[in-house]
Design an enzyme around this catalytic site. Sequence first.
Site, PDB file in Angstrom:
ATOM      1  N   TYR A 134       0.828  -1.195   0.000  1.00 21.62           N
ATOM      2  CA  TYR A 134       0.000   0.000   0.000  1.00 21.62           C
ATOM      3  C   TYR A 134       0.871   1.258   0.000  1.00 21.62           C
ATOM      4  O   TYR A 134       1.774   1.411   0.832  1.00 21.62           O
ATOM      5  CB  TYR A 134      -0.936   0.003   1.207  1.00 21.62           C
ATOM      6  N   LYS A 192       2.818 -15.875   0.233  1.00 24.57           N
ATOM      7  CA  LYS A 192       2.913 -16.300  -1.164  1.00 24.57           C
ATOM      8  C   LYS A 192       4.383 -16.486  -1.503  1.00 24.57           C
ATOM      9  O   LYS A 192       4.913 -15.994  -2.506  1.00 24.57           O
ATOM     10  CB  LYS A 192       2.267 -15.252  -2.083  1.00 24.57           C
ATOM     11  N   ASP A 225      -3.727 -17.760  -2.146  1.00 22.62           N
ATOM     12  CA  ASP A 225      -4.773 -18.201  -3.061  1.00 22.62           C
ATOM     13  C   ASP A 225      -5.475 -19.445  -2.548  1.00 22.62           C
ATOM     14  O   ASP A 225      -6.704 -19.555  -2.604  1.00 22.62           O
ATOM     15  CB  ASP A 225      -4.206 -18.408  -4.475  1.00 22.62           C
ATOM     16  N   ASP A 249      -6.201  -7.581   4.065  1.00 25.56           N
ATOM     17  CA  ASP A 249      -7.331  -6.757   3.666  1.00 25.56           C
ATOM     18  C   ASP A 249      -8.323  -7.579   2.853  1.00 25.56           C
ATOM     19  O   ASP A 249      -9.543  -7.554   3.099  1.00 25.56           O
ATOM     20  CB  ASP A 249      -6.809  -5.573   2.847  1.00 25.56           C
ATOM     21  N   ASP A 253     -12.180  -9.218   4.211  1.00 22.71           N
ATOM     22  CA  ASP A 253     -13.441  -8.904   3.535  1.00 22.71           C
ATOM     23  C   ASP A 253     -14.152 -10.186   3.111  1.00 22.71           C
ATOM     24  O   ASP A 253     -15.383 -10.301   3.240  1.00 22.71           O
ATOM     25  CB  ASP A 253     -13.185  -8.027   2.319  1.00 22.71           C
TER      26      ASP A 253
END
Length: 362
Positions: A134, A192, A225, A249, A253
Amino acid sequence: MVSSPRRVGVLTGDGIGLEVVPAAITVADAAAAAEDLRIDWDELPFGAAAIASHGEPVPDATLSALDDLGLWIVGPHDSASYPPEHSSRTPGAVLRTRYGLFANLRPAKAFSGVPATAPDIDVLIVRENSEGLYADRNMAVGSGEFMPTPDVALAVGLVTRAASERIARVAFEAARDRAVSGRPARVTIVHKANVLRLTTGLFRDACREVGEEFPDVEVTEQHVDAMAALLVRRPADFDVVVTENLFGDILSDLAGELAGSLGIAGSVNCSATQVMAQATHGAAPDIAGRGVANPVAMIASVSMGFRRYGLMTDDPALVAAADRMDSAVADTLAVSIATADLGGTSSTSEFADEVARRTVAA
């Protein structure tokens, strides 16, 4: 006898913040009164209203007040609608950076009475909140997102061992706290590292090393994933999930929607000494002012803030008030009293009043 008051900052925000923040305060006041506790709510300029009154969304007067506070609540901000000169850095980024709010805690648990895609989900996403990709968090000075030509955009991701270890300890301690009634303490490290070997590989390795300090906590790992797929398929397999900023994030959600709605997803941003309660949803300007906004996420966020800060400061009255708030929300939803987005007919204030009534009996 009512004990000495606790001072809590209030940054109401924009859009539905003007409805859900007062609703949460209504519930919090009722729960606090039931514990002979008084809250002094310190309302501070913030958001669009602060631009109008002070010329900026997070005025110096607000920051000066927050410097002396350990706990505050923040409504959603609609920074996309601010004038261009005020839209380069979001109000949330200003607060996270100034106060070092490195941990974002986002639980997702289904409620009885609320239709959920995953009714057995009960997970806590522990999100590293100060680094990653970010652009408001990845550079000491300036933005880590830039365009060397009009047709090429680049982004810099930041991961440090210190920040990774710090968030890992929050996650492992949370797992211990959640291990009740025979439930094992479990932490899943999400990364990852098969592709982002250096950055998320460092995050994974730092979390593994911290895990060795918690031999009573079971540690597993997932690529992000695969984790997204498994949250949908087998949500009950997971307890505490620790991950970096962007992954956290997205996964939080997803988890919130699996539990029923982002409208019920509470959240806190915290350091070792300060807590900011802020729901995960946005300002929803399309429904603002209509009295239909769901205040559950904001109520849950304030409850989380009470509990987190109460534990930090050894304040059992705040923790007890949080317990009352949580029980009252669950009891209200269980009898199908809810706002329209959850299939009910209550307005924002009607729902809050009903939850507040139930805090006395909680």
